[in-house]
Design a protein around this motif. Sequence first.
Motif, PDB file in Angstrom:
ATOM      1  N   LEU A   1      12.182  25.934   2.096  1.00 14.80           N
ATOM      2  CA  LEU A   1      12.427  27.230   1.467  1.00 14.80           C
ATOM      3  C   LEU A   1      12.005  27.124   0.012  1.00 14.80           C
ATOM      4  O   LEU A   1      12.695  26.536  -0.805  1.00 14.80           O
ATOM      5  CB  LEU A   1      13.915  27.586   1.584  1.00 14.80           C
ATOM      6  N   THR A   2      10.846  27.692  -0.314  1.00 15.16           N
ATOM      7  CA  THR A   2      10.325  27.627  -1.672  1.00 15.16           C
ATOM      8  C   THR A   2      11.062  28.636  -2.557  1.00 15.16           C
ATOM      9  O   THR A   2      11.630  29.619  -2.053  1.00 15.16           O
ATOM     10  CB  THR A   2       8.830  27.945  -1.710  1.00 15.16           C
ATOM     11  N   PRO A   3      11.041  28.427  -3.884  1.00 18.08           N
ATOM     12  CA  PRO A   3      11.683  29.397  -4.779  1.00 18.08           C
ATOM     13  C   PRO A   3      11.139  30.807  -4.617  1.00 18.08           C
ATOM     14  O   PRO A   3      11.895  31.778  -4.688  1.00 18.08           O
ATOM     15  CB  PRO A   3      11.385  28.826  -6.174  1.00 18.08           C
TER      16      PRO A   3
ATOM     17  N   TRP B   1      19.134  22.408  -8.233  1.00 16.61           N
ATOM     18  CA  TRP B   1      19.510  22.840  -9.582  1.00 16.61           C
ATOM     19  C   TRP B   1      18.282  23.509 -10.183  1.00 16.61           C
ATOM     20  O   TRP B   1      17.483  22.889 -10.878  1.00 16.61           O
ATOM     21  CB  TRP B   1      19.953  21.641 -10.414  1.00 16.61           C
ATOM     22  N   THR B   2      18.108  24.796  -9.899  1.00 16.99           N
ATOM     23  CA  THR B   2      16.846  25.469 -10.189  1.00 16.99           C
ATOM     24  C   THR B   2      16.513  25.509 -11.676  1.00 16.99           C
ATOM     25  O   THR B   2      15.339  25.485 -12.044  1.00 16.99           O
ATOM     26  CB  THR B   2      16.863  26.895  -9.625  1.00 16.99           C
TER      27      THR B   2
ATOM     28  N   ALA C   1       3.222  27.478 -11.462  1.00 18.34           N
ATOM     29  CA  ALA C   1       2.951  28.869 -11.119  1.00 18.34           C
ATOM     30  C   ALA C   1       4.023  29.422 -10.189  1.00 18.34           C
ATOM     31  O   ALA C   1       4.490  30.548 -10.358  1.00 18.34           O
ATOM     32  CB  ALA C   1       1.572  28.983 -10.461  1.00 18.34           C
ATOM     33  N   ASP C   2       4.433  28.615  -9.204  1.00 22.52           N
ATOM     34  CA  ASP C   2       5.467  29.053  -8.273  1.00 22.52           C
ATOM     35  C   ASP C   2       6.782  29.291  -8.998  1.00 22.52           C
ATOM     36  O   ASP C   2       7.493  30.256  -8.739  1.00 22.52           O
ATOM     37  CB  ASP C   2       5.647  27.999  -7.180  1.00 22.52           C
ATOM     38  N   SER C   3       7.117  28.406  -9.946  1.00 20.53           N
ATOM     39  CA  SER C   3       8.351  28.543 -10.712  1.00 20.53           C
ATOM     40  C   SER C   3       8.340  29.813 -11.541  1.00 20.53           C
ATOM     41  O   SER C   3       9.323  30.549 -11.595  1.00 20.53           O
ATOM     42  CB  SER C   3       8.541  27.322 -11.621  1.00 20.53           C
ATOM     43  N   LEU C   4       7.200  30.097 -12.184  1.00 23.02           N
ATOM     44  CA  LEU C   4       7.109  31.291 -13.022  1.00 23.02           C
ATOM     45  C   LEU C   4       7.163  32.563 -12.188  1.00 23.02           C
ATOM     46  O   LEU C   4       7.766  33.558 -12.590  1.00 23.02           O
ATOM     47  CB  LEU C   4       5.815  31.246 -13.844  1.00 23.02           C
TER      48      LEU C   4
ATOM     49  N   SER D   1       8.761  32.877  -9.398  1.00 21.09           N
ATOM     50  CA  SER D   1      10.154  33.011  -8.972  1.00 21.09           C
ATOM     51  C   SER D   1      11.006  33.584 -10.099  1.00 21.09           C
ATOM     52  O   SER D   1      11.882  34.416  -9.871  1.00 21.09           O
ATOM     53  CB  SER D   1      10.700  31.643  -8.553  1.00 21.09           C
ATOM     54  N   LYS D   2      10.758  33.129 -11.322  1.00 25.15           N
ATOM     55  CA  LYS D   2      11.520  33.644 -12.458  1.00 25.15           C
ATOM     56  C   LYS D   2      11.267  35.134 -12.634  1.00 25.15           C
ATOM     57  O   LYS D   2      12.186  35.916 -12.889  1.00 25.15           O
ATOM     58  CB  LYS D   2      11.142  32.890 -13.737  1.00 25.15           C
ATOM     59  N   ALA D   3      10.001  35.542 -12.494  1.00 24.20           N
ATOM     60  CA  ALA D   3       9.667  36.961 -12.623  1.00 24.20           C
ATOM     61  C   ALA D   3      10.361  37.766 -11.538  1.00 24.20           C
ATOM     62  O   ALA D   3      10.857  38.875 -11.773  1.00 24.20           O
ATOM     63  CB  ALA D   3       8.158  37.158 -12.558  1.00 24.20           C
ATOM     64  N   ALA D   4      10.401  37.208 -10.334  1.00 23.95           N
ATOM     65  CA  ALA D   4      11.057  37.918  -9.225  1.00 23.95           C
ATOM     66  C   ALA D   4      12.547  38.087  -9.489  1.00 23.95           C
ATOM     67  O   ALA D   4      13.125  39.130  -9.202  1.00 23.95           O
ATOM     68  CB  ALA D   4      10.832  37.150  -7.916  1.00 23.95           C
ATOM     69  N   ARG D   5      13.179  37.048 -10.060  1.00 24.75           N
ATOM     70  CA  ARG D   5      14.605  37.148 -10.359  1.00 24.75           C
ATOM     71  C   ARG D   5      14.876  38.201 -11.421  1.00 24.75           C
ATOM     72  O   ARG D   5      15.882  38.908 -11.379  1.00 24.75           O
ATOM     73  CB  ARG D   5      15.154  35.789 -10.831  1.00 24.75           C
TER      74      ARG D   5
END
Length: 213
Positions: free
Chosen positions: A48-50, A166-167, A201-204, A206-210
């Motif tokens: 399950l990716t971020p 621990w995201t 890129a995936d982390s960023l 995910s942050k935008a989605a949150r």
Amino acid sequence: MGAVADPAPDANVALLRRARGWSHPKLARRANVSHALLSKVEIGDRPLTPAVAAALGKALGVTMADVLVPASVAADDEQLLDVLRSAIRAFDLPDHQAVPGEQVSAGIEAADRHRRAVDVTALMPILAPLLRDATTHAHTANTAGAWSALADVHSTVYWLAARHRWTDIVELAIIHQRWAAEQQPGPLAIAIAVAVAVAVADSLRSKAARQLE
């Protein structure tokens, strides 16, 4: 390292979906992910990716963190976790006293040994001091080897944080690992930077989605 029993992310997705009485197709449609992917995530065949967790969380009306279920730690370990968070945030604040490269190398060897053995109990107490030592050494020595060593420590921090979901630490470890690798470009540094580019890129994303939740 003590831990409280928590559902794994894949099992948690199924629990959240069933609590709403939704079918696989309904959640997949609302989250704009494939039915096949959702099914594989729920049975543990796909990680399950971020990014997917953020999409599922938005569809379910919860946060990405609620979907990923950060692993709880025992009360005695909360202080160690706080110290690690403080150390990773101080990526540009080296200590005033120089740290010998041999000390950093020995610390990395010990951390790698514990990581290979998946000995989190032994790794956790030494990781924050090692991160501070590697940070100080990199800033003072300013060599490709010192910066690569710091990137290596951030890789271990990432491994530990990802294992426990621990995201916040995961995101910082990814970004700081790439930053360290780019300070003194070389073949190894370039390889590290390329290896973490997709994760950044995936982390960023995910942050935008949150932030849109």
